[in-house]
Write an enzyme that holds these catalytic residues in place. Structure first.
Site, PDB file in Angstrom:
ATOM      1  N   ASP A 110       0.844  -1.206   0.000  1.00 49.33           N
ATOM      2  CA  ASP A 110       0.000   0.000   0.000  1.00 49.33           C
ATOM      3  C   ASP A 110       0.876   1.252   0.000  1.00 49.33           C
ATOM      4  O   ASP A 110       0.637   2.193  -0.761  1.00 49.33           O
ATOM      5  CB  ASP A 110      -0.888   0.045   1.266  1.00 49.33           C
ATOM      6  CG  ASP A 110      -1.860  -1.104   1.374  1.00 49.33           C
ATOM      7  OD1 ASP A 110      -3.054  -0.895   1.147  1.00 49.33           O
ATOM      8  OD2 ASP A 110      -1.422  -2.239   1.686  1.00 49.33           O
ATOM      9  N   THR A 179      -6.815  -4.882   0.258  1.00 46.53           N
ATOM     10  CA  THR A 179      -5.624  -5.122   1.088  1.00 46.53           C
ATOM     11  C   THR A 179      -5.799  -6.397   1.928  1.00 46.53           C
ATOM     12  O   THR A 179      -4.856  -7.184   2.077  1.00 46.53           O
ATOM     13  CB  THR A 179      -5.354  -3.905   2.016  1.00 46.53           C
ATOM     14  OG1 THR A 179      -5.138  -2.768   1.184  1.00 46.53           O
ATOM     15  CG2 THR A 179      -4.135  -4.127   2.888  1.00 46.53           C
TER      16      THR A 179
END
Ligand SMILES: Nc1ncnc2c1ncn2[C@@H]1O[C@H](COP(=O)(O)O)[C@@H](OP(=O)(O)O)[C@H]1O
Ligand SMILES: [Mg+2]
Length: 359
Positions: A110, A179
């Site tokens: 990320d 995620t």
């Protein structure tokens, strides 16, 4: 006495010089402002005031160029996402909890994708507002220059530049959608996304799948490299829903469309929007409707909303309202996404309770 008997008045010379300075200032102020913005960012985009990507006239951006940079940003971010996953160096952390109590995770994928995507867009378009899911570390800047290349497929579909005022633009970046699934090594769900809203309306959408090397892009009233499927099942639709932030979505779907309805649990808002389209990826499931009932952030949904809108589809709250992509970063009203269906009829079918309970 001046040569040839002409007398120069000191006041006239001063006025002439001031006028000259004024003209020079006008010509170069925009140019210098652009340079200064890049200097603050720590780099130079390399183009002069008339080069592509320039905002020397003090505030317009060309949406076709912004689309080219958005595609590049999604791809470059995706390279980071893939590299981190393949090297197994996720460095997984908890960054908080959702309102419903699910753990929100963050990984090096990320963070590194965010850094690439944010600075690529910010360096090419220093004057536009960029909202991104992850924190941007000002001490860890990276200046990535756009080479001013607009890919062939974009030039073919969108034949003219499309200028809009810079202050009307909001860019939304999701450097890694799904995620949770990324940490579980469920790679097919993972996407990187960029969305551009103009006056709050979603206009450009890019969804990139780093593990399939597939990118979908579209501009509302412009063009796209993806299309809707030829048929959808409106009577007994396959409904795609969240696998990790589902809330009451399964009950809502069954209550609305009956017990025969197929529910497909999947990760990622980007993946779920792609499931409604004609995507040539063998790892992509197909669905007819996407429903989400819990709170969700605008960077998760804006790109999908723009893509669907550009192709004639709809993404609204559960009560059928359009979502505005300015201001706050949250969407409270749930999500209903469809294409080539009677969207208003779907809204009417949804239980009244669900439409109001998420506001
Ligand atoms: N209730 C909620 N609160 C905050 N974020 C949510 C949410 N429900 C879904 N999301 C986010 O929306 C994206 C798609 O969710 P899902 O996979 O559950 O459909 C994920 O984004 P990220 O992976 O970018 O964080 C997820 O974190
Ligand atoms: Mg994310």
């Amino acid at each position: 006495m001046a040569p040839m008997g002409i007398r120069l008045s000191p006041l006239g010379v001063a006025v002439f010089c001031l006028l000259g300075l004024g003209v020079l200032y006008h010509l170069y102020s925009g140019f210098l402002a652009g340079r200064f913005a890049l200097f603050v960012l720590g780099g130079d985009r390399g183009g002069g005031p008339d080069s592509p990507g320039s905002q020397a006239d003090g505030g317009t951006v060309d949406l076709r160029e912004l689309l080219a940079v958005s595609v590049l940003a999604a791809v470059r971010g995706g390279e980071e996402v893939k590299r981190v996953r393949e090297s197994n160096a996720l460095n997984e952390k908890a960054k908080g909890k959702t309102r419903e109590g699910a753990e929100e995770k963050m990984t090096s994928g990320d963070v590194l994708s965010n850094r690439k995507m944010f600075y690529l867009l910010k360096t090419a378009f220093p004057n536009v507002q960029i909202n991104t899911e992850e924190h941007v570390d000002a001490a860890d800047q990276e200046v990535i220059l756009w080479d001013h290349n607009i890919p062939e497929d974009i030039l073919r579909e969108i034949t003219k530049p499309k200028e809009v005022p810079a202050e009307s633009v909001t860019v939304w970046i999701d450097p890694l959608d799904a995620t949770q699934e990324y940490t579980e090594d469920l790679r097919k769900y993972v996407t990187t996304m960029v969305c551009v809203a103009v006056n709050g309306k979603p206009v450009l959408g890019v969804i990139h799948k780093p593990f399939s090397a597939y990118t979908a892009w579209a501009m509302v009233d412009g063009g796209s490299n993806v299309k809707a499927r030829t048929s959808y099942n409106e009577k007994t639709p396959r409904i795609i829903v969240s696998r990790s932030h589902s809330g009451t979505v399964k009950q809502v779907a069954l209550q609305t469309f009956g017990n025969q309805t197929t529910i497909i649990p999947a990760g990622g808002a980007g993946y779920k929007v792609l499931s409604l389209l004609d995507v040539p990826d063998e790892n992509q499931e197909k669905a007819d409707i996407y429903i989400h009932v819990t709170y969700i952030k605008k960077w998760d949904i804006c790109a999908g909303n723009a893509l669907l809108k550009a192709l004639g589809g709809h993404m609204t709250t559960l009560s059928g309202e359009e979502i505005s992509y300015t201001g706050s970063d949250g969407n409270e009203g749930g999500l209903l996404a469809s294409i080539n269906m009677n969207h208003q009829a779907l809204v009417k079918k949804l239980p009244e309770l669900e439409k109001t309970s998420h506001k």
